[in-house]
Enzyme design. Structure first.
Site, short mmCIF file in Angstrom:
data_model
loop_
_atom_site.label_atom_id
_atom_site.label_comp_id
_atom_site.label_asym_id
_atom_site.label_seq_id
_atom_site.Cartn_x
_atom_site.Cartn_y
_atom_site.Cartn_z
N GLU A 1 35.40 37.96 41.43
CA GLU A 1 36.21 37.44 42.54
C GLU A 1 37.26 36.44 42.06
O GLU A 1 38.36 36.39 42.60
CB GLU A 1 35.29 36.83 43.59
CG GLU A 1 34.45 37.90 44.29
CD GLU A 1 33.44 37.35 45.26
OE1 GLU A 1 33.45 37.77 46.43
OE2 GLU A 1 32.62 36.49 44.86
N GLU B 1 26.42 41.76 44.09
CA GLU B 1 25.74 40.94 45.10
C GLU B 1 24.72 41.72 45.91
O GLU B 1 23.66 41.18 46.28
CB GLU B 1 26.78 40.31 46.04
CG GLU B 1 27.49 39.09 45.47
CD GLU B 1 28.66 39.43 44.57
OE1 GLU B 1 29.37 38.50 44.16
OE2 GLU B 1 28.85 40.62 44.25
#
Length: 254
Positions: free
Chosen positions: A108, A128
């Protein structure tokens, strides 16, 4: 204690290095604060034109420091997001120089940068879902804007890693270089960008970023005042004079 983030100016380029190699450069709050401070310096210093974000000792960033997370520490900064970056990009261009892992929050962070240079051995991923989490720091929003949406969704749902070669093929990685050469190549790219007019660079980034959400019928009305602000600048006149006089321009940032 070793500084968690190292910052060094190199001409018009500010190099920001996450410096926790023993933790594969996982992000804790100290890292977030360090990156945020470096990005503030990048935007405030008129001699700096471009930022380069990288990780120490062959790994970009493995994501959030889960040990710190378990103790209750959160790496998100109010108004700035994860790593002091994901919710607030600098005005000036920012390049990610990626070696090794850019996973979870590390991916990210790379996605929050404007350009990505990667070594051939680098790997990107949003794992995730494998940990009962959600890539809520921009991964699910930015990845489908950088590569085909269906491909992005597959990686996000499976948690699989994307090789640097695949990332280059899909358009996520701007420049693919041999392992170990990402920072050097990112600096070459940054130097090339830094030769250009600072107002033009900042406005070009702003228009490219913001125009993705502009309705088609309003594009020209929205772009016109932004472009005119640069076209009417002193640097625009300097650029024209330098071209006519066959000399390098001297940018003033005004």
């Amino acid at each position: 204690m070793t500084e968690a983030v190292l910052v060094a100016a190199r001409g018009g380029v500010l190099v920001i290095t996450i410096n926790r190699p023993a933790q594969r450069n996982a992000v804790n709050r100290e890292v977030s604060l360090g990156i945020a401070a470096a990005l503030d310096r990048l935007d405030a210093d008129g001699d700096l034109r471009v930022g380069v974000l990288t990780g120490a000792e062959g790994s970009f960033c493995s994501g959030m420091d889960l040990k710190a997370f378990v103790t209750g520490e959160r790496p998100e900064l109010e108004g700035r997001g994860f790593g002091g970056l994901t919710e607030r990009s600098p005005v000036k261009p920012l390049i990610a120089a990626v070696e090794g892992f850019a996973l979870a929050g590390g991916c990210e962070l790379a996605l929050a940068c404007d350009l990505i240079v990667a070594g051939a051995g680098a790997a990107f991923g949003l794992p995730e879902v494998c940990r009962g989490l959600v890539a809520g720091s921009g991964g699910l929003v930015r990845l489908p804007r950088r590569i085909p949406a269906g491909i992005a969704l597959e990686y996000a749902l499976t948690g699989d890693r994307m090789s640097a070669e695949a990332g280059h093929r899909w358009g996520l990685v701007n420049r693919l270089v041999p392992t170990g050469d990402a920072l050097a190549e990112a600096l070459r790219l940054a130097d090339q960008i830094a030769e250009n007019a600072p107002l033009s660079l900042a406005m070009t980034k702003r228009i490219v970023t913001e125009s993705a959400d502009w309705p088609l019928e309003g594009i020209w009305d929205r772009q016109r005042p932004l472009a005119e602000a640069v076209i009417g600048s002193e640097d625009a006149g300097e650029g024209a004079r330098a071209f006519a006089e066959k000399r390098p321009p001297v940018w003033r940032g005004r």
